[in-house]
Design an enzyme around this catalytic site. Structure first.
Site, mmCIF file in Angstrom:
data_model
loop_
_atom_site.group_PDB
_atom_site.id
_atom_site.type_symbol
_atom_site.label_atom_id
_atom_site.label_comp_id
_atom_site.label_asym_id
_atom_site.label_seq_id
_atom_site.Cartn_x
_atom_site.Cartn_y
_atom_site.Cartn_z
ATOM 1 C CG ASP A 21 -1.719 1.232 1.394
ATOM 2 O OD1 ASP A 21 -2.413 1.621 0.441
ATOM 3 O OD2 ASP A 21 -1.632 1.852 2.476
ATOM 4 C CG ASP A 23 -1.618 7.748 0.378
ATOM 5 O OD1 ASP A 23 -0.781 8.645 0.244
ATOM 6 O OD2 ASP A 23 -2.420 7.434 -0.525
ATOM 7 C CB THR A 124 -2.312 3.430 -3.798
ATOM 8 O OG1 THR A 124 -2.882 4.507 -3.053
ATOM 9 C CG2 THR A 124 -2.090 3.874 -5.240
ATOM 10 C CG ASP A 185 -2.122 2.387 6.381
ATOM 11 O OD1 ASP A 185 -2.397 3.505 6.862
ATOM 12 O OD2 ASP A 185 -2.459 2.042 5.236
#
Length: 242
Positions: A21, A23, A124, A185
């Site tokens: 991922d 960000d 993403t 995250d």
């Protein structure tokens, strides 16, 4: 476009690819998205709650705007929702232009992944036109492109938590789910990686993440290396890294 590192041919069942991922996982950009949404909330005459902000992490812009509007108690037309989403994207890009930093341990891990000859992808939810700000910074910092594949949110038929983005990256890399580790995250990103059949390393920051099979949670990517990632492919019931 030539990725950095050298390619090797791992044996059957080995770790062959790492899917990152972007960000909040590779780079510290989640705060920019949050700042833009807080600014939009103020422009709409309200204040976004921390809980609502946390719920938007890893979500599509449409869902994030729906969460924000519901949190503020405002009703927006479809046209206004799209305009709000566009404003947040543009404002976030402006904030990113001021500087982007790596998440702890991310640069070191990405460099090691490529030096080990593993394939790498970014997957993403961020649309391509905004993601390119980050990707250009990463390329400049590393002196080359570390990614074989990049999949952005506006390039897939469904966004996380749907597995479609990760399945597209795996197909482009020519690897199977059992040969990959996904690093995420957010809850939606973790769900997407698991649904795609991969082992997932979760490094949650803003959101709380529930334990799950094939999910390993760490506080950060500090001290995470290729052997740690390879260990996540251990069969169910075998010893796995904590």
């Amino acid at each position: 476009m030539s990725p950095i590192g050298t390619a090797t041919a791992p044996g059957p069942g080995d770790l062959r690819a790492v899917l990152f991922d972007m960000d909040g996982t590779l780079v510290e950009t989640e705060q920019y998205w949050g700042e833009a949404m807080f600014e939009l909330a103020a422009a709409l005459g309200g204040r976004m709650s921390p809980g609502a902000r946390a719920a938007t992490v890893g979500s599509s812009m449409r869902r994030s705007m729906a969460i924000l509007h519901a949190d503020l108690g405002v009703v927006r037309t479809e046209e206004q929702l799209l305009a709000d989403a566009r404003w947040v994207e543009e404002r976030t890009a402006q904030l990113m232009a001021g500087g982007i930093s790596w998440c702890p341990g991310a640069r070191e891990l990405l460099t090691e992944v490529r030096a080990a000859g593993l394939r790498a992808a970014v997957v993403t939810t961020t649309p391509r036109r905004v993601a390119e700000f980050v990707l250009a910074t990463i390329r400049a910092d590393l002196g080359g492109d570390p990614f074989d594949v990049t999949v952005c949110g506006d390039e897939v038929p469904a966004r996380k938590p749907d597995p479609a983005p990760y399945r597209r990256a795996m197909a482009a890399l020519d690897v199977g789910p059992g040969e990959c580790v996904v690093i995420e995250d957010s809850q939606s990103g973790i769900a997407a990686g698991l649904a795609a059949g991969a082992a997932v390393l979760g490094v949650p920051n803003v959101q709380d993440v529930a334990p799950a099979a094939r999910l390993t949670l760490r506080k950060s990517l500090v001290d995470v290396d290729v052997p740690v990632l390879a260990g996540l492919l251990a069969p169910v019931g075998a010893d796995r890294p904590e």
